[in-house]
Design a protein around this motif. Sequence first.
Motif, short mmCIF file in Angstrom:
data_model
loop_
_atom_site.label_atom_id
_atom_site.label_comp_id
_atom_site.label_asym_id
_atom_site.label_seq_id
_atom_site.Cartn_x
_atom_site.Cartn_y
_atom_site.Cartn_z
N GLY A 85 2.67 -1.27 -11.37
CA GLY A 85 2.40 0.16 -11.30
C GLY A 85 3.00 0.93 -12.46
N LEU A 86 4.22 0.55 -12.88
CA LEU A 86 4.86 1.24 -13.99
C LEU A 86 4.17 0.94 -15.31
N VAL A 87 3.74 -0.31 -15.48
CA VAL A 87 3.07 -0.68 -16.73
C VAL A 87 1.74 0.04 -16.87
N PHE A 101 0.84 -1.21 0.00
CA PHE A 101 0.00 0.00 0.00
C PHE A 101 0.87 1.25 0.00
N GLY A 102 1.91 1.26 0.81
CA GLY A 102 2.81 2.39 0.83
C GLY A 102 3.47 2.63 -0.51
N LEU A 103 3.86 1.55 -1.18
CA LEU A 103 4.49 1.71 -2.50
C LEU A 103 3.53 2.34 -3.51
N ARG A 104 2.27 1.92 -3.49
CA ARG A 104 1.31 2.51 -4.42
C ARG A 104 1.18 4.01 -4.17
N ARG A 105 1.16 4.40 -2.91
CA ARG A 105 1.06 5.83 -2.60
C ARG A 105 2.36 6.55 -2.97
N ALA A 106 3.50 5.92 -2.73
CA ALA A 106 4.77 6.54 -3.07
C ALA A 106 4.88 6.80 -4.56
N MET A 107 4.42 5.86 -5.36
CA MET A 107 4.50 6.01 -6.82
C MET A 107 3.52 7.04 -7.33
N ALA A 108 2.49 7.34 -6.53
CA ALA A 108 1.52 8.36 -6.96
C ALA A 108 2.08 9.76 -6.82
N GLY A 109 3.08 9.96 -5.94
CA GLY A 109 3.71 11.26 -5.79
C GLY A 109 2.95 12.17 -4.85
N GLY A 110 3.42 13.42 -4.73
CA GLY A 110 2.77 14.41 -3.88
C GLY A 110 2.94 14.10 -2.41
N GLY A 149 12.41 -11.20 10.47
CA GLY A 149 11.86 -11.42 9.13
C GLY A 149 12.75 -12.18 8.19
N THR A 150 13.19 -13.39 8.57
CA THR A 150 14.05 -14.16 7.68
C THR A 150 13.34 -14.57 6.40
N TYR A 151 12.03 -14.79 6.48
CA TYR A 151 11.23 -15.08 5.29
C TYR A 151 10.37 -13.89 4.89
N THR A 152 9.84 -13.17 5.88
CA THR A 152 8.86 -12.13 5.57
C THR A 152 9.45 -11.03 4.70
N ALA A 153 10.63 -10.55 5.03
CA ALA A 153 11.21 -9.44 4.26
C ALA A 153 11.56 -9.85 2.82
N PRO A 154 12.27 -10.98 2.60
CA PRO A 154 12.58 -11.36 1.21
C PRO A 154 11.34 -11.63 0.37
N LEU A 155 10.35 -12.33 0.93
CA LEU A 155 9.15 -12.62 0.15
C LEU A 155 8.31 -11.37 -0.08
N SER A 156 8.27 -10.49 0.91
CA SER A 156 7.55 -9.24 0.74
C SER A 156 8.23 -8.36 -0.31
N ALA A 157 9.56 -8.37 -0.33
CA ALA A 157 10.28 -7.60 -1.35
C ALA A 157 9.94 -8.11 -2.74
N ALA A 181 8.18 -6.05 -5.71
CA ALA A 181 8.72 -5.94 -7.07
C ALA A 181 7.60 -6.08 -8.10
N TYR A 182 6.69 -7.03 -7.84
CA TYR A 182 5.51 -7.17 -8.71
C TYR A 182 4.68 -5.89 -8.69
N GLU A 183 4.50 -5.33 -7.51
CA GLU A 183 3.72 -4.10 -7.37
C GLU A 183 4.34 -2.96 -8.17
N ILE A 184 5.66 -2.88 -8.15
CA ILE A 184 6.36 -1.81 -8.88
C ILE A 184 6.19 -1.99 -10.38
#
Length: 788
Positions: free
Chosen positions: A231-233, A182-191, A213-221, A225-228
Amino acid sequence: MPSAPDSLTAWTARVRGALGWLGRKAARTPFRLFFFALVALACTWPLLRLAGSLNAYRDSHPLVQYEESARKAVLQFGQVPLWDPYYCGGMDLLGTPQSRHLSPTFLLSLIFGTLRAESLIAFAMILIGLEGTYRYVRARGASHLGATLSAPIFATSGLFAFLPALGWYNFFGFELLPWAAFGLRRAMAGGRGGRAGVVITAAAFAWMIGFGGTYTAPLSALFCAYEIVDGLVSRPSVRGRRLAAMKMVALAFVLALGLSAARLWPVLQTLQMAPRIVGGAPGIHPKNIFPALLGQIRPDENGDFPIAGNYLVGGFCVVAVAAGLARKKMWSYVLAGAAVIWLAQGYGIKVSLFAALRQLPIYSALRYPERFLVLLALLVSVVAALGITRLQVLLRAHGAYAPTLQVVVFAALAPLLLAVNLQPLIANHHAAANGRPMVAPPVAVDQPFRQARGTRWALAYYGPMERGCLSCYDAYPVPQSRLLRGDLPAEEYLEDPSGGTVSRTRWTPNAITLHAELTKPGRVFINQNWHPGWRTSEGTVENVKGLLAVALPAGAHDVVVRFLPRAATGGAAISLTTLIVLIALLRRRAGVRALDGREYALAVALPLAPLALTLALVHEPSPPSVDWKTPTGEDIVADAPPADATRIDAQFAEGVTLEAFKVTPSSVAPESVVTLELDWRVSPDVGSKMGVFVHVLPASGGGSGSNEELRADHVMISDVLAFEKAPPGKTLRDVVQMTIPYDAARRTWTVHVGLWRVRGNGKRIFVVDPGKSKVDDHRLELGTFTVQ
């Protein structure tokens, strides 16, 4: 009587009105949070009911121990939790990848106690995950009602039921994944919303990492990446728009690293000193995907959980999901879901995407690919919410697009079934929680700290008794000195007893105060592991075969030996500086929409200043070079195998020969240690990236235990030396020590050994010549031992 069209119109109005009323309620934050709190309470009620009891499952013990050590450091000793003396002879607590005290949930442990806080943490994290999923799904275009009803599909899915039942509460860090996205979507929106998005993403990842987060951080990243990409496409290709979005994404991840530095730097130092190399070819068969997503948890007699229900999303969401997939432009969700299922199968599929992913550094240590299915649960939540939204839109259509009877039926049925879907999700949590082996909490004993030989399987009992457990087994190879002892008359002693006296005057986890009277220069041995973060007020800290020691001149000394590693102080300074940057981003004037180049560069560069200062001003000794010794203390490299070893002379491909084998003793008791020695020899052109698998199978006996296979797989010879780095033409003594489980009694066990490709395809290395052994599927049968 009303005509059929009039009746349809009336039913359409009723359904539309009911869904509209529910949607307005869902849009109100107090109402929605109350509903989410009820769902979280229903899921965690069995945990809350037994709060304060100890989960006796084997994996729960070290995780309880880590949290309790941190709590004790704060409340009993008034210290920052830096060093844990209670396990393995002492370890860097911040650098232990699975500890979770550097997160906001630690406040619950401090207030309520470690055991009572566990159930409260589960409740709080599920509630946070429900609201985070709602917000992320809303940002994806779903209605208030769709987002509210679909949030439990992810936030109460099977992962959050079965892993906490094993003691793995740090996996609740996955509840922060929708917040990061959710934060990434807002970050990419700007402002201004973009700046808030940067803060949300950075905070979510820092919390995950601080929460173990031995699993949570890598899998969330990976999901981000999919979200990014998505969002760009989908973003209009206006000049500079995509570049601005990527700059905000980069800022979010840079600040996430900075905010996590207090944890990341110590963990990186730990993994540098003791690399975690995971071999094998883990995977699940494609036929197990559906039971994992749609089945129900049923713990087995050992307290373990077969795959069914472990990633449950519930079958009643199918109508909403089908309606969502019927929308236009759903290809990104379909492709992402297919990729997740492909990854989750690991090596269980011929062409393994997981094998390719493990070539990346942060993913090379992942062992269980099926955990990727938690990402699928979030995708299912989004698609189901979009399905409800689509049906709501169709209900409001007029004219030629007026809703048909099928639309009205599905619009009424889909939300109802999502509500019904809560029942199997909640029941799954109850089944997992009720399958835990719960016992009374450990009893605290107020006495001076001392090391004990101990047993890792009862680790949670030692800390409250002020005893350290030297029986060590963790997810990474903890550097443990061979000089540690559990039978010393005093924990601090002189190397040369004739040189004077030494006594302890004060003890805390991070600092030990000693009084020494020396008639000549000498060394004080402290019965804990050495680490480069140890410092002394007098003399010099020395590493004696991994044991902590202090060299002192002759005379009287009051010495304080303190653990204060550079990684902790420097990491904390970086995290604090990053926190200031994040606060400044939030407080920036509302009318200013975007960061200018100077502000952006300052936000990125500021966290680097404490890093540079720490490296320049704080010096630590480098970790020592690895000592090529077996766990029993002999040299790994020898001219020939021991005289009492059994000759094998089996040849593998890749230039490796197994010369001999030995098992000691030939008859052991349950919960004791059996030592296996494999004597290897390599050629100059030996292959790389190989590991050893050791499968111990029951040959005979009928004990009451249920173990059907014991394993001692490892990657390096004696956990120290890689095959490709070993001197050719020499005997390489590979010593493996196995603790025999309590339920392996009254059986004879056969040892099978082979080599496999640790990285790449994970396949076994061919046996070219079995020598004096039997071979089956490129696995050598070497010998037996008996468990009494």
